[in-house]
Design a protein around this motif. Structure first.
Motif, PDB file in Angstrom:
ATOM      1  N   UNK A 143       0.484  -1.357   0.000  1.00  0.00           N
ATOM      2  CA  UNK A 143      -0.507  -0.351   0.117  1.00  0.00           C
ATOM      3  C   UNK A 143       0.640   1.255  -0.365  1.00  0.00           C
ATOM      4  N   UNK A 144       0.043   1.850  -0.751  1.00  0.00           N
ATOM      5  CA  UNK A 144       0.738   3.330  -1.225  1.00  0.00           C
ATOM      6  C   UNK A 144       0.929   4.833  -0.207  1.00  0.00           C
ATOM      7  N   UNK A 145      -0.185   4.654   0.561  1.00  0.00           N
ATOM      8  CA  UNK A 145      -0.724   6.153   1.093  1.00  0.00           C
ATOM      9  C   UNK A 145       0.153   7.010   2.244  1.00  0.00           C
ATOM     10  N   UNK A 146       1.121   5.997   2.425  1.00  0.00           N
ATOM     11  CA  UNK A 146       2.165   7.137   2.997  1.00  0.00           C
ATOM     12  C   UNK A 146       2.562   7.902   2.158  1.00  0.00           C
ATOM     13  N   UNK A 147       2.422   7.798   1.001  1.00  0.00           N
ATOM     14  CA  UNK A 147       3.367   8.480  -0.052  1.00  0.00           C
ATOM     15  C   UNK A 147       1.632   9.401  -1.253  1.00  0.00           C
ATOM     16  N   UNK A 148       0.763   9.299  -0.800  1.00  0.00           N
ATOM     17  CA  UNK A 148      -0.568   9.321  -0.885  1.00  0.00           C
ATOM     18  C   UNK A 148      -1.094   9.400  -2.008  1.00  0.00           C
ATOM     19  N   UNK A 149      -0.241   7.663  -2.223  1.00  0.00           N
ATOM     20  CA  UNK A 149      -0.473   6.870  -3.705  1.00  0.00           C
ATOM     21  C   UNK A 149      -2.005   5.970  -2.903  1.00  0.00           C
ATOM     22  N   UNK A 150      -2.926   6.088  -3.515  1.00  0.00           N
ATOM     23  CA  UNK A 150      -4.381   5.054  -4.133  1.00  0.00           C
ATOM     24  C   UNK A 150      -3.974   3.829  -5.085  1.00  0.00           C
TER      25      UNK A 150
END
Length: 317
Positions: A143-150
């Motif tokens: 998951x890329x939520x920490x990078x703002x990636x959905x």
């Protein structure tokens, strides 16, 4: 706040987060990942190896991993054993937001690099600008939520392959001070550390340069890539080694014990440094209880031999 690659290196680069894939030997005629409409659509502004701006129309949707070479370099093609310093820029496919931009040390090593990194580098040469597009799950399997990636997004990664680097210290050999351990090197640069007989460590931190490199000076707060071996003075036995793990250790100089950090800051890339580290945080070593937990005596002195392979200053937050 935008996260940096150094903040989550495992998510970005580490092979352990993804299922392994085979690579083709670059030296024997490889087959690169095919370009596609998504990777071909990426347009950029900015100098090679520096901050880039995405000028493509968005959204850019990549249903699979695609690879295009936007700039063809004039350097040597990467082999399976090469390490290359790259400037990595990362953007979301949905609206082109830049989520990371900084230097990274990459290789075709399946044990330490994620498959998408290997697929991007395969068949590449020093000086190439490689553009990779892929679904977010390929780049960020956790998951890329920490990078703002959905999860539904695509990710665009641009690798400017600036320079192939030596995975060991390279420079002018220096004489170590009297009373220091003896250091001999294998063919690959792996050090053997011999503790001098009848010599008791001083009880104070001591640092000496064994090989003087001619690269840039390491600064406090830099991200560094280091080969190292650590032994216990009392026994001469190795307790930690990047050489034994088979992969160079990346970290920030502010995130390690003082005996490690002090041995690096102020040195030049390409250097090999010997650091004698007494027990105790005040001396730059591990706390006494940590040493005991590691199976050593609470007053054990450690000796590190560190090869400074690379260093770069992380971008300001």
């Amino acid at each position: 706040m935008k996260r940096t690659l150094a903040a989550l290196p495992v998510v970005i680069l580490a092979a352990t987060m993804l299922v392994g894939c085979s690579t083709t030997d670059a030296a024997s005629g490889c087959e690169p990942v095919a370009p596609g409409s998504a990777s071909k659509a990426v347009k950029l502004e900015g100098k090679f190896g520096e901050q880039l701006k995405l000028t493509s129309k968005t959204p850019i949707d990549s249903v699979d991993l695609q690879r295009s070479v936007a700039i063809e370099g004039e350097g040597e093609q990467l082999t399976d054993t090469d390490m290359v310093k790259a400037h990595m820029s990362m953007f979301t496919g949905s609206d082109g937001t830049q989520v990371a931009s900084e230097d990274a040390l990459l290789s075709l090593d399946e044990q330490s690099m994620a498959p998408w990194v290997i697929q991007s580098l395969k068949c590449s040469s020093e000086g190439d600008r490689v553009v990779t597009t892929a679904p977010a799950a390929t780049i960020f399997p956790q998951g890329g939520q920490d990078f703002g990636v959905e999860a539904s997004d695509s990710v665009l990664v641009v690798l400017d392959l600036k320079q192939i680097v030596e995975p060991r210290a390279v420079g002018e050999e220096q004489e170590l001070p009297e009373g220091f351990p003896e250091v001999s090197l294998g063919k690959d640069g792996d050090p053997t550390i011999t503790i001098p007989e009848g010599v008791t460590p001083s009880g104070k931190p001591e640092i000496a340069t064994r090989i003087k490199g001619d690269g840039p000076v390491v600064k406090a707060g830099d991200n560094v890539s280091v080969q190292y071996r650590g032994v216990i003075w009392r026994t001469g036995e190795t307790f930690d080694s990047s050489w034994d793990r088979g992969s160079i250790a990346p970290f920030n100089t502010n995130g390690v014990i003082g005996g490690f950090s002090d041995a690096l800051v102020g040195q030049t890339v390409g250097s090999q440094v010997v650091s004698i580290v007494p027990a105790g945080e005040a001396q730059g070593g591990y706390p006494e209880d940590k040493l005991v937990e590691m199976g050593h005596q609470k007053d054990d002195t450690m000796v590190f031999v560190l090869d400074i392979v690379d260093a770069s200053t992380p971008p300001k937050q």
